[in-house]
Design a protein around this motif. Structure first.
Motif, short mmCIF file in Angstrom:
data_model
loop_
_atom_site.label_atom_id
_atom_site.label_comp_id
_atom_site.label_asym_id
_atom_site.label_seq_id
_atom_site.Cartn_x
_atom_site.Cartn_y
_atom_site.Cartn_z
N ASP A 1 -0.79 9.70 -2.30
CA ASP A 1 -0.93 9.86 -3.75
C ASP A 1 -2.09 10.81 -4.04
O ASP A 1 -3.22 10.56 -3.60
N ARG B 1 0.84 -1.19 0.00
CA ARG B 1 0.00 0.00 0.00
C ARG B 1 0.88 1.25 0.00
O ARG B 1 2.01 1.23 0.48
N THR B 2 0.30 2.33 -0.54
CA THR B 2 1.02 3.62 -0.60
C THR B 2 0.05 4.72 -0.21
O THR B 2 -1.12 4.72 -0.62
N ARG C 1 -3.02 -0.39 -9.73
CA ARG C 1 -3.23 0.55 -8.62
C ARG C 1 -4.73 0.70 -8.42
O ARG C 1 -5.47 1.09 -9.32
N GLU D 1 -1.41 -1.46 -4.33
CA GLU D 1 -0.66 -1.74 -5.54
C GLU D 1 -0.33 -3.23 -5.61
O GLU D 1 0.05 -3.85 -4.61
N GLU E 1 2.06 -5.65 -8.06
CA GLU E 1 3.09 -5.65 -9.08
C GLU E 1 3.35 -7.08 -9.53
O GLU E 1 3.56 -7.97 -8.71
N GLY F 1 -9.38 2.02 -10.77
CA GLY F 1 -7.93 1.98 -10.71
C GLY F 1 -7.29 2.05 -12.08
O GLY F 1 -7.91 2.44 -13.07
N VAL G 1 1.89 -2.98 -13.17
CA VAL G 1 1.51 -2.45 -11.86
C VAL G 1 0.03 -2.10 -11.89
O VAL G 1 -0.43 -1.30 -12.71
N VAL H 1 -3.61 4.06 -1.78
CA VAL H 1 -3.65 3.23 -2.97
C VAL H 1 -3.08 1.85 -2.66
O VAL H 1 -2.07 1.71 -1.96
#
Length: 455
Positions: free
Chosen positions: A373, A369-370, A450, A382, A384, A434, A448, A380
């Protein structure tokens, strides 16, 4: 006739004419009231002046009956009443007539006025009557009168206002119609061009006026809509062409195998024929299934929304997925999103299958998670998917998301793909609010996903 049967020009002209005509009528009515009030005040002053002149004769004892003539501009009915209430003098038109009024000034005022309507005057119309007190061996009362003015005061004034209202209303309605006609001329040109575009081709565009007004914005929007429509139709044509090409290959293979079998039916091995035809049938089934999935995705957003832990979802999908190489999992628990579990599971499977198809040995799946943003205020999530294969050139990263797209160096029919997995994956990501992009990596292709976090 219904108002909807009129053109826009006619409706605007009619509305403007009615509005202006109503305002003119109201203005004329107010103006007539004002003129009537001013004229009535002036007339009352004249009547008062006539009574004051008669009071002068009474005060000097020079009263005669009938009253002596007054200058032409001040000729008014006049009566003189003595302290006993008897009419002792009057003008010729009121000789032997009863009192013209029965009110008198109240002390300490010496004058009063009122409108009196009865038939004792020479005419049957109402009169403005002014009563004045004068003292000479008692209180004498002098009544002077004049015919009350009608509402319109003077016929000429009413005629001017009526004619002016009609002329002004017609002029404004005509001006409004002319203005609307001039303003809508570009709209007529836009409509004519749209009709022509509809009957010929989508490469033409509607004319854009120079004045940056509402019609300018309408023309810009129409051209932008035509641009989008042309792009969509071009995509549909390209899609139909690509789909036809993709479907033709397995169908041609099946036809050739069946024709060979029919040429020598006694030499046909049904098991061999079935094994030969089955891959083409599976390919047809895969194409049809993927096309149906894309159609459902384009029909609307996910229907069954629920909170989903992406780490658990990825682990479950990888557990039930047949892997052809090494898959490294780097999963952070508690990364929760809101969405359709089956669709998100298909998204993960499509990306992992694509990565395994081109990976040299290893596929790495990471979930984290981030925060912070700007595109995702609530955070967000994520996912990958990274492979160690040949990778994808920067100028071809959007091409792989087109339907039935293949890259010469990285994709082939022998790899087993039909060119719909990545477009489906991106469509699923976008339907959940997303994105799905390809980002830089030291080696291989790095996809990626999101998605907005659910908290």
């Amino acid at each position: 006739m219904k108002l909807g049967n009129f053109s826009l020009r006619g409706r605007v002209a009619l509305f403007t004419g009615v509005a202006v005509g109503s305002l003119c009528i109201v203005f004329s009515t107010v103006l007539l009231f004002a003129i009537n009030k001013m004229a009535t005040q002036n007339l009352t002053k004249e009547v008062t002046a006539v009574g004051e002149l008669t009071a002068y004769y009474v005060d000097r004892g020079e009263l005669v009956n009938p009253l002596p003539p007054i200058s032409q501009d001040l000729i008014r009915p006049v009566q003189v009443v003595d302290p006993l209430g008897q009419v002792v003098a009057a003008t010729k038109d009121l000789q032997h007539k009863p009192l013209m009024a029965h009110f008198a000034p109240k002390s300490p005022q010496r004058m009063a006025s009122a409108v009196v309507c009865h038939s004792d005057f020479a005419s049957d119309q109402c009169h403005i009557v002014v009563a004045q007190h004068v003292y000479r061996n008692g209180d004498w009362t002098i009544y002077s009168a004049a015919p009350a003015l009608p509402f319109y005061v003077y016929p000429g004034v009413a005629a001017i206002l009526i004619v002016g209202t009609v002329v002004f209303t017609i002029a404004v309605a005509h001006g409004a119609r002319h203005t609307v006609t001039s303003s809508l001329r570009p709209v007529d040109a836009i409509r004519a061009q749209l009709d022509h575009i509809q009957s010929t081709n989508l490469g033409r565009r509607v004319p854009v006026p120079t004045a940056k007004d509402e019609i300018y914005r309408l023309a810009r929007s129409a051209n932008q809509t035509l641009d989008r429509l042309e792009d969509v139709l071009e995509q549909q044509r390209r899609f139909c062409s690509d789909a036809s090409h993709e479907l033709r290959t397995p169908i041609t293979a099946i036809r050739a195998q069946m024709e060979d079998a029919l040429l020598a039916p006694e030499d046909v091995d049904l098991a061999r024929l079935g094994n030969a035809v089955l891959p083409s049938v599976e390919r047809l089934q895969s194409i049809a299934s993927n096309l149906l999935t894309l159609t459902r995705l384009e029909a609307g957003p996910p229907r069954e929304q629920q909170a989903i832990d992406l780490a658990e979802l990825v682990a479950k999908e990888l557990e039930g997925h047949q892997t052809s190489g090494k898959v490294v999992q780097r999963l952070t628990l508690g990364v929760t999103v809101m969405g359709d579990r089956s669709r998100l599971g298909q998204l993960i499977c499509n990306l992992v299958q694509n990565a395994q198809r081109y990976a040299s040995s290893t596929v790495t799946v990471t979930v984290w998670r981030t925060d912070g943003d700007p595109g995702f205020p609530g955070g967000v999530a994520e996912v990958e998917v990274l492979d160690d294969g040949p990778g994808i050139a920067a100028d071809q990263r959007e091409t792989v998301f087109q339907r039935f797209a293949r890259l010469d160096t990285a994709r082939s029919r022998e790899a087993g793909g039909v060119g719909l997995g990545l477009p489906i994956a991106r469509q699923i990501a976008e339907s959940h609010g997303g994105t799905l992009t390809i980002q830089d990596s030291d080696r291989g292709a790095r996809f990626v996903v999101r998605l907005p976090l659910y908290s």
